[in-house]
Structure formats: structure tokens, C-alpha cells
Design a protein around this motif. Structure first.
Motif, PDB file in Angstrom:
ATOM      1  N   GLY A   1       0.821  -1.197   0.000  1.00  0.00           N
ATOM      2  CA  GLY A   1       0.000   0.000   0.000  1.00  0.00           C
ATOM      3  C   GLY A   1       0.855   1.246   0.000  1.00  0.00           C
ATOM      4  O   GLY A   1       2.070   1.204  -0.185  1.00  0.00           O
ATOM      5  N   GLY A   2       0.199   2.338   0.196  1.00  0.00           N
ATOM      6  CA  GLY A   2       0.877   3.625   0.240  1.00  0.00           C
ATOM      7  C   GLY A   2       0.015   4.586   1.027  1.00  0.00           C
ATOM      8  O   GLY A   2      -0.975   4.203   1.638  1.00  0.00           O
ATOM      9  N   GLY A   3       0.365   5.842   1.005  1.00  0.00           N
ATOM     10  CA  GLY A   3      -0.378   6.850   1.746  1.00  0.00           C
ATOM     11  C   GLY A   3       0.400   7.280   2.972  1.00  0.00           C
ATOM     12  O   GLY A   3       1.610   7.465   2.933  1.00  0.00           O
ATOM     13  N   TYR A   4      -0.324   7.407   4.083  1.00  0.00           N
ATOM     14  CA  TYR A   4       0.319   7.837   5.326  1.00  0.00           C
ATOM     15  C   TYR A   4      -0.289   7.068   6.477  1.00  0.00           C
ATOM     16  O   TYR A   4      -1.480   7.169   6.752  1.00  0.00           O
ATOM     17  N   GLY A   5       0.491   6.248   7.117  1.00  0.00           N
ATOM     18  CA  GLY A   5       0.044   5.443   8.239  1.00  0.00           C
ATOM     19  C   GLY A   5       1.184   4.548   8.674  1.00  0.00           C
ATOM     20  O   GLY A   5       2.337   4.782   8.320  1.00  0.00           O
ATOM     21  N   ALA A   6       0.851   3.515   9.411  1.00  0.00           N
ATOM     22  CA  ALA A   6       1.866   2.607   9.946  1.00  0.00           C
ATOM     23  C   ALA A   6       2.731   2.051   8.819  1.00  0.00           C
ATOM     24  O   ALA A   6       2.296   1.225   8.050  1.00  0.00           O
ATOM     25  N   GLY A   7       3.950   2.531   8.709  1.00  0.00           N
ATOM     26  CA  GLY A   7       4.885   2.036   7.704  1.00  0.00           C
ATOM     27  C   GLY A   7       4.738   2.638   6.328  1.00  0.00           C
ATOM     28  O   GLY A   7       5.518   2.339   5.426  1.00  0.00           O
ATOM     29  N   ARG A   8       3.763   3.475   6.083  1.00  0.00           N
ATOM     30  CA  ARG A   8       3.563   4.091   4.765  1.00  0.00           C
ATOM     31  C   ARG A   8       3.853   5.586   4.858  1.00  0.00           C
ATOM     32  O   ARG A   8       3.314   6.260   5.723  1.00  0.00           O
ATOM     33  N   ARG A   9       4.705   6.067   3.968  1.00  0.00           N
ATOM     34  CA  ARG A   9       5.122   7.473   4.018  1.00  0.00           C
ATOM     35  C   ARG A   9       5.072   8.138   2.636  1.00  0.00           C
ATOM     36  O   ARG A   9       5.905   8.952   2.301  1.00  0.00           O
TER      37      ARG A   9
ATOM     38  N   TYR B   1     -16.588   0.977   8.261  1.00  0.00           N
ATOM     39  CA  TYR B   1     -16.113   2.036   9.153  1.00  0.00           C
ATOM     40  C   TYR B   1     -15.774   1.411  10.483  1.00  0.00           C
ATOM     41  O   TYR B   1     -16.624   0.786  11.121  1.00  0.00           O
ATOM     42  N   TRP B   2     -14.516   1.534  10.871  1.00  0.00           N
ATOM     43  CA  TRP B   2     -14.075   1.020  12.163  1.00  0.00           C
ATOM     44  C   TRP B   2     -14.062   2.184  13.135  1.00  0.00           C
ATOM     45  O   TRP B   2     -13.359   3.165  12.934  1.00  0.00           O
ATOM     46  N   GLY B   3     -14.836   2.091  14.171  1.00  0.00           N
ATOM     47  CA  GLY B   3     -14.928   3.196  15.111  1.00  0.00           C
ATOM     48  C   GLY B   3     -14.449   2.825  16.492  1.00  0.00           C
ATOM     49  O   GLY B   3     -13.524   2.037  16.664  1.00  0.00           O
ATOM     50  N   ALA B   4     -15.122   3.363  17.483  1.00  0.00           N
ATOM     51  CA  ALA B   4     -14.735   3.171  18.884  1.00  0.00           C
ATOM     52  C   ALA B   4     -14.661   1.686  19.220  1.00  0.00           C
ATOM     53  O   ALA B   4     -15.494   0.898  18.802  1.00  0.00           O
ATOM     54  N   GLY B   5     -13.632   1.323  19.959  1.00  0.00           N
ATOM     55  CA  GLY B   5     -13.466  -0.046  20.392  1.00  0.00           C
ATOM     56  C   GLY B   5     -12.684  -0.926  19.429  1.00  0.00           C
ATOM     57  O   GLY B   5     -12.376  -2.063  19.733  1.00  0.00           O
TER      58      GLY B   5
ATOM     59  N   MET C   1      -6.936   0.235  15.344  1.00  0.00           N
ATOM     60  CA  MET C   1      -6.531   0.650  13.996  1.00  0.00           C
ATOM     61  C   MET C   1      -5.023   0.845  13.904  1.00  0.00           C
ATOM     62  O   MET C   1      -4.514   1.388  12.935  1.00  0.00           O
ATOM     63  N   ARG C   2      -4.279   0.370  14.872  1.00  0.00           N
ATOM     64  CA  ARG C   2      -2.830   0.577  14.877  1.00  0.00           C
ATOM     65  C   ARG C   2      -2.156  -0.037  13.659  1.00  0.00           C
ATOM     66  O   ARG C   2      -1.133   0.454  13.216  1.00  0.00           O
ATOM     67  N   TRP C   3      -2.706  -1.116  13.090  1.00  0.00           N
ATOM     68  CA  TRP C   3      -2.124  -1.725  11.892  1.00  0.00           C
ATOM     69  C   TRP C   3      -2.208  -0.759  10.705  1.00  0.00           C
ATOM     70  O   TRP C   3      -1.417  -0.838   9.780  1.00  0.00           O
ATOM     71  N   LEU C   4      -3.161   0.158  10.749  1.00  0.00           N
ATOM     72  CA  LEU C   4      -3.373   1.090   9.648  1.00  0.00           C
ATOM     73  C   LEU C   4      -2.715   2.444   9.896  1.00  0.00           C
ATOM     74  O   LEU C   4      -2.039   2.977   9.025  1.00  0.00           O
ATOM     75  N   ASP C   5      -2.921   3.002  11.078  1.00  0.00           N
ATOM     76  CA  ASP C   5      -2.430   4.360  11.321  1.00  0.00           C
ATOM     77  C   ASP C   5      -1.565   4.493  12.566  1.00  0.00           C
ATOM     78  O   ASP C   5      -1.316   5.585  13.051  1.00  0.00           O
TER      79      ASP C   5
ATOM     80  N   GLY D   1       4.643   7.041  12.611  1.00  0.00           N
ATOM     81  CA  GLY D   1       3.269   7.057  12.119  1.00  0.00           C
ATOM     82  C   GLY D   1       2.414   8.116  12.782  1.00  0.00           C
ATOM     83  O   GLY D   1       2.795   8.713  13.784  1.00  0.00           O
ATOM     84  N   PRO D   2       1.227   8.348  12.235  1.00  0.00           N
ATOM     85  CA  PRO D   2       0.398   9.454  12.696  1.00  0.00           C
ATOM     86  C   PRO D   2      -0.221   9.271  14.083  1.00  0.00           C
ATOM     87  O   PRO D   2      -0.449  10.256  14.772  1.00  0.00           O
ATOM     88  N   CYS D   3      -0.490   8.033  14.497  1.00  0.00           N
ATOM     89  CA  CYS D   3      -1.197   7.839  15.763  1.00  0.00           C
ATOM     90  C   CYS D   3      -0.375   6.995  16.725  1.00  0.00           C
ATOM     91  O   CYS D   3      -0.225   5.793  16.529  1.00  0.00           O
ATOM     92  N   GLY D   4       0.117   7.620  17.767  1.00  0.00           N
ATOM     93  CA  GLY D   4       0.878   6.889  18.768  1.00  0.00           C
ATOM     94  C   GLY D   4      -0.001   6.127  19.731  1.00  0.00           C
ATOM     95  O   GLY D   4       0.432   5.189  20.369  1.00  0.00           O
ATOM     96  N   ALA D   5      -1.276   6.524  19.807  1.00  0.00           N
ATOM     97  CA  ALA D   5      -2.210   5.868  20.728  1.00  0.00           C
ATOM     98  C   ALA D   5      -3.611   5.931  20.133  1.00  0.00           C
ATOM     99  O   ALA D   5      -3.932   6.831  19.357  1.00  0.00           O
TER     100      ALA D   5
END
Length: 141
Positions: free
Chosen positions: A6-14, A100-104, A107-111, A119-123
Motif C-alpha cells: 500500500g501507500g499513503g500515510y500510516g503505519a509504515g507508509r510514508r 467504518y471502524w470506530g470506537a473499540g 486501527m494501529r495496523w493502519l495508522d 506514524g500518525p497515531c501513537g495511541a
């Protein structure tokens, strides 16, 4: 597949960065609606197997659409070409699915921070997830 490309911006993608893509992004402000166009291009213009997957994000009022193109899809062990497998599946017929993946949901594998910890989200922050989202203006051509 487990290897995932993949590509974009998230876990491992820059392909992009947080300045371009994210809340108040210069190209895509993820707090506002934006458009997604996905292209499944054949290796030859009119026939043959899949040659590339291309996704372009754009947003009204923003000067810079963001595009990622995947034109190689090697599989672990090098025995299979992922594009051959995807081509067969597309020729057999597919149904687009959006979720749509929401609360609970994790999503760390993605972002998440990824291997480089950049990556963009540390938590996880479930309080930022909306109860619902809108997907609209679908077209297949």
C-alpha cells in the motif's frame, strides 16, 4: 494478504506526511469531506492482467491531489504475482465493500506508529471517532 502492499500515510507508509494529509492538511483535510478515485489499470491499455492499482484523493478547495500507485505486488517467497491473483478475482466478479471502524476497534495496523515509530497515531483515541460517517457519490465505470 498478510504481506499487504500500500501507500499513503500510516503505519509504515510514508507516501504523504501529516502536513499534506490529516486534520488541517494542506492537500487533504481529513476533518472535511474528500473524494477518492480508485483505478484498476490493465498491463496493456485494453486487455491483459492488472498492471497497477492507483488511488487519488482530492478535496474541493485544496490545490494538491494525493496519488499512490502500486505497480508491483510480489508475494512472500516470490512464487506468486499478487497482480495475477487479483486479476483472476476481478475477472470472476467482485462486490465493493466499505466499512467504518470506530470506537473499540484497534486501527494501529493502519495508522499506528509503525516500525519507524513515525506514524500518525501513537495511541488509540476512540473519543475522536464519530458515531457514523457518510460515503456517497459512488460510481463504477
Amino acid at each position: 494478504d498478510p504481506a499487504g502492499h500500500g501507500g499513503g500515510y500510516g503505519a509504515g507508509r510514508r507516501t504523504w506526511n501529516a502536513t499534506e494529509y490529516g486534520p488541517n492538511g494542506t492537500c487533504i483535510d481529513t476533518d472535511q469531506p474528500f473524494q477518492v478515485a480508485a483505478t484498476f489499470a490493465r498491463a496493456k491499455l485494453t486487455s491483459g492482467p492488472l498492471g497497477a492499482l492507483e488511488v487519488t484523493l482530492s478535496q474541493v478547495g485544496k490545490p494538491c491531489p494525493l496519488t499512490v500507485r502500486i505497480d508491483k505486488y510480489p508475494q512472500p517467497g516470490g512464487e506468486l504475482d499478487g497482480f495475477d491473483e487479483i486479476s483472476k478475482a476481478l475477472e470472476g466478479g467482485m462486490t465493493p465493500v466499505v466499512s467504518y471502524w470506530g470506537a473499540g476497534e484497534s486501527m494501529r495496523w493502519l495508522d499506528g506508529p509503525g516500525i519507524d515509530n513515525e506514524g500518525p497515531c501513537g495511541a488509540e483515541n476512540a473519543s475522536r471517532c464519530s458515531d457514523s460517517v457518510v460515503f456517497s457519490d459512488f460510481a463504477v465505470s
